[in-house]
Design a protein around this motif. Structure first.
Motif, mmCIF file in Angstrom:
data_model
loop_
_atom_site.group_PDB
_atom_site.id
_atom_site.type_symbol
_atom_site.label_atom_id
_atom_site.label_comp_id
_atom_site.label_asym_id
_atom_site.label_seq_id
_atom_site.Cartn_x
_atom_site.Cartn_y
_atom_site.Cartn_z
ATOM 1 N N SER A 1 0.851 -1.186 0.000
ATOM 2 C CA SER A 1 0.000 0.000 0.000
ATOM 3 C C SER A 1 0.885 1.234 0.000
ATOM 4 O O SER A 1 2.027 1.207 0.455
ATOM 5 N N GLY A 2 0.346 2.299 -0.580
ATOM 6 C CA GLY A 2 1.097 3.544 -0.665
ATOM 7 C C GLY A 2 0.307 4.581 -1.417
ATOM 8 O O GLY A 2 -0.925 4.516 -1.484
ATOM 9 N N THR A 3 1.003 5.511 -2.042
ATOM 10 C CA THR A 3 0.360 6.626 -2.724
ATOM 11 C C THR A 3 0.230 6.377 -4.227
ATOM 12 O O THR A 3 0.137 7.326 -4.994
ATOM 13 N N PHE A 4 0.209 5.133 -4.648
ATOM 14 C CA PHE A 4 0.097 4.791 -6.064
ATOM 15 C C PHE A 4 -1.348 4.408 -6.391
ATOM 16 O O PHE A 4 -2.100 3.970 -5.518
ATOM 17 N N PRO A 5 -1.759 4.574 -7.673
ATOM 18 C CA PRO A 5 -3.125 4.223 -8.066
ATOM 19 C C PRO A 5 -3.414 2.745 -7.811
ATOM 20 O O PRO A 5 -2.562 1.891 -8.045
ATOM 21 N N GLY A 6 -4.598 2.453 -7.295
ATOM 22 C CA GLY A 6 -5.006 1.075 -7.047
ATOM 23 C C GLY A 6 -4.567 0.520 -5.708
ATOM 24 O O GLY A 6 -4.808 -0.648 -5.405
ATOM 25 N N SER A 7 -3.910 1.345 -4.900
ATOM 26 C CA SER A 7 -3.438 0.894 -3.592
ATOM 27 C C SER A 7 -4.633 0.524 -2.711
ATOM 28 O O SER A 7 -5.638 1.228 -2.722
ATOM 29 N N PRO A 8 -4.530 -0.567 -1.957
ATOM 30 C CA PRO A 8 -3.438 -1.547 -1.896
ATOM 31 C C PRO A 8 -3.576 -2.613 -2.979
ATOM 32 O O PRO A 8 -4.653 -2.835 -3.516
ATOM 33 N N VAL A 9 -2.442 -3.256 -3.272
ATOM 34 C CA VAL A 9 -2.410 -4.368 -4.221
ATOM 35 C C VAL A 9 -1.622 -5.511 -3.602
ATOM 36 O O VAL A 9 -0.812 -5.300 -2.698
ATOM 37 N N ILE A 10 -1.872 -6.705 -4.104
ATOM 38 C CA ILE A 10 -1.066 -7.859 -3.694
ATOM 39 C C ILE A 10 -0.073 -8.138 -4.808
ATOM 40 O O ILE A 10 -0.458 -8.315 -5.968
ATOM 41 N N LEU A 11 1.193 -8.114 -4.448
ATOM 42 C CA LEU A 11 2.274 -8.371 -5.406
ATOM 43 C C LEU A 11 3.044 -9.601 -4.984
ATOM 44 O O LEU A 11 3.056 -9.981 -3.806
ATOM 45 N N LYS A 12 3.702 -10.219 -5.961
ATOM 46 C CA LYS A 12 4.572 -11.360 -5.693
ATOM 47 C C LYS A 12 6.019 -10.928 -5.926
ATOM 48 O O LYS A 12 6.335 -10.317 -6.943
ATOM 49 N N PHE A 13 6.857 -11.269 -4.973
ATOM 50 C CA PHE A 13 8.274 -10.943 -5.016
ATOM 51 C C PHE A 13 9.039 -12.258 -5.143
ATOM 52 O O PHE A 13 9.049 -13.062 -4.211
ATOM 53 N N HIS A 14 9.650 -12.465 -6.301
ATOM 54 C CA HIS A 14 10.375 -13.703 -6.606
ATOM 55 C C HIS A 14 11.856 -13.460 -6.311
ATOM 56 O O HIS A 14 12.512 -12.688 -7.029
ATOM 57 N N PHE A 15 12.364 -14.109 -5.273
ATOM 58 C CA PHE A 15 13.741 -13.913 -4.825
ATOM 59 C C PHE A 15 14.599 -15.130 -5.155
ATOM 60 O O PHE A 15 14.190 -16.260 -4.873
ATOM 61 N N ASP A 16 15.791 -14.900 -5.692
ATOM 62 C CA ASP A 16 16.842 -15.909 -5.733
ATOM 63 C C ASP A 16 17.906 -15.433 -4.760
ATOM 64 O O ASP A 16 18.410 -14.307 -4.880
ATOM 65 N N ILE A 17 18.224 -16.289 -3.778
ATOM 66 C CA ILE A 17 19.153 -15.923 -2.712
ATOM 67 C C ILE A 17 20.346 -16.862 -2.740
ATOM 68 O O ILE A 17 20.183 -18.083 -2.839
ATOM 69 N N GLU A 18 21.541 -16.286 -2.689
ATOM 70 C CA GLU A 18 22.783 -17.065 -2.589
ATOM 71 C C GLU A 18 23.685 -16.408 -1.563
ATOM 72 O O GLU A 18 23.791 -15.179 -1.522
ATOM 73 N N ASP A 19 24.323 -17.221 -0.754
ATOM 74 C CA ASP A 19 25.267 -16.732 0.261
ATOM 75 C C ASP A 19 24.642 -15.648 1.144
ATOM 76 O O ASP A 19 25.302 -14.680 1.521
ATOM 77 N N GLY A 20 23.343 -15.792 1.447
ATOM 78 C CA GLY A 20 22.682 -14.879 2.362
ATOM 79 C C GLY A 20 22.292 -13.534 1.775
ATOM 80 O O GLY A 20 21.826 -12.661 2.511
ATOM 81 N N LEU A 21 22.487 -13.345 0.456
ATOM 82 C CA LEU A 21 22.123 -12.084 -0.188
ATOM 83 C C LEU A 21 21.205 -12.352 -1.378
ATOM 84 O O LEU A 21 21.268 -13.411 -1.999
ATOM 85 N N ILE A 22 20.386 -11.365 -1.707
ATOM 86 C CA ILE A 22 19.485 -11.491 -2.848
ATOM 87 C C ILE A 22 20.290 -11.308 -4.130
ATOM 88 O O ILE A 22 21.007 -10.310 -4.289
ATOM 89 N N GLN A 23 20.158 -12.283 -5.040
ATOM 90 C CA GLN A 23 20.830 -12.212 -6.344
ATOM 91 C C GLN A 23 19.907 -11.627 -7.403
ATOM 92 O O GLN A 23 20.341 -10.851 -8.247
ATOM 93 N N THR A 24 18.652 -12.049 -7.359
ATOM 94 C CA THR A 24 17.643 -11.507 -8.276
ATOM 95 C C THR A 24 16.334 -11.305 -7.541
ATOM 96 O O THR A 24 16.014 -12.057 -6.616
ATOM 97 N N LEU A 25 15.605 -10.290 -7.969
ATOM 98 C CA LEU A 25 14.263 -10.012 -7.482
ATOM 99 C C LEU A 25 13.420 -9.625 -8.675
ATOM 100 O O LEU A 25 13.788 -8.727 -9.431
ATOM 101 N N LYS A 26 12.311 -10.341 -8.847
ATOM 102 C CA LYS A 26 11.346 -9.993 -9.892
ATOM 103 C C LYS A 26 10.019 -9.753 -9.204
ATOM 104 O O LYS A 26 9.526 -10.606 -8.465
ATOM 105 N N VAL A 27 9.441 -8.578 -9.451
ATOM 106 C CA VAL A 27 8.163 -8.200 -8.847
ATOM 107 C C VAL A 27 7.073 -8.374 -9.899
ATOM 108 O O VAL A 27 7.180 -7.843 -11.006
ATOM 109 N N THR A 28 6.035 -9.146 -9.546
ATOM 110 C CA THR A 28 4.919 -9.380 -10.457
ATOM 111 C C THR A 28 3.600 -9.116 -9.743
ATOM 112 O O THR A 28 3.534 -9.117 -8.513
ATOM 113 N N GLY A 29 2.545 -8.895 -10.552
ATOM 114 C CA GLY A 29 1.223 -8.595 -10.008
ATOM 115 C C GLY A 29 0.469 -9.840 -9.643
ATOM 116 O O GLY A 29 0.868 -10.945 -9.796
#
Length: 107
Positions: free
Chosen positions: A79-107
């Motif tokens: 949620s925030g100051t963007f149109p359509g707030s709130p929305v449910i988003l999916k955050f796709h994380f690839d994690i290696e050695d305790g850090l995020i390598q990739t993040l893809k945000v989808t609706g």
């Protein structure tokens, strides 16, 4: 909900609008895909999230997490100051050695 530490740290950083702490959740060569754009490396990711925080004031409320091989998919109400707030988003994380390598945000 039991989130991996680095994802919990990212959610905290987002909800506190702390772009440096957010960027520090990523590796030096990490890649983020969001809103049709690609952001590569910690400096670019920090600049992107700082701009996003100023524009949208988005906060995350984790709803669920699923682990699919090396990828973790977090569903979160945003949620925030963007149109359509709130929305449910999916955050796709690839994690290696305790850090995020990739993040893809989808609706």
């Amino acid at each position: 909900m039991n989130l991996p530490k680095i994802i919990a740290d990212l959610v905290t950083a987002q909800n506190e609008f702390d772009s440096l702490a957010y960027a520090n959740c990523f590796s030096e060569t990490a890649v983020v895909f969001d809103e049709g754009k690609t952001h590569t490396g910690k400096a670019d990711i920090q600049e992107w999230i700082e701009d996003s925080n100023k524009k949208y004031k988005s906060v995350m409320k984790p709803l669920s997490i699923v682990h699919e091989g090396k990828t973790s998919v977090l569903s979160a109400e945003c949620s925030g100051t963007f149109p359509g707030s709130p929305v449910i988003l999916k955050f796709h994380f690839d994690i290696e050695d305790g850090l995020i390598q990739t993040l893809k945000v989808t609706g």
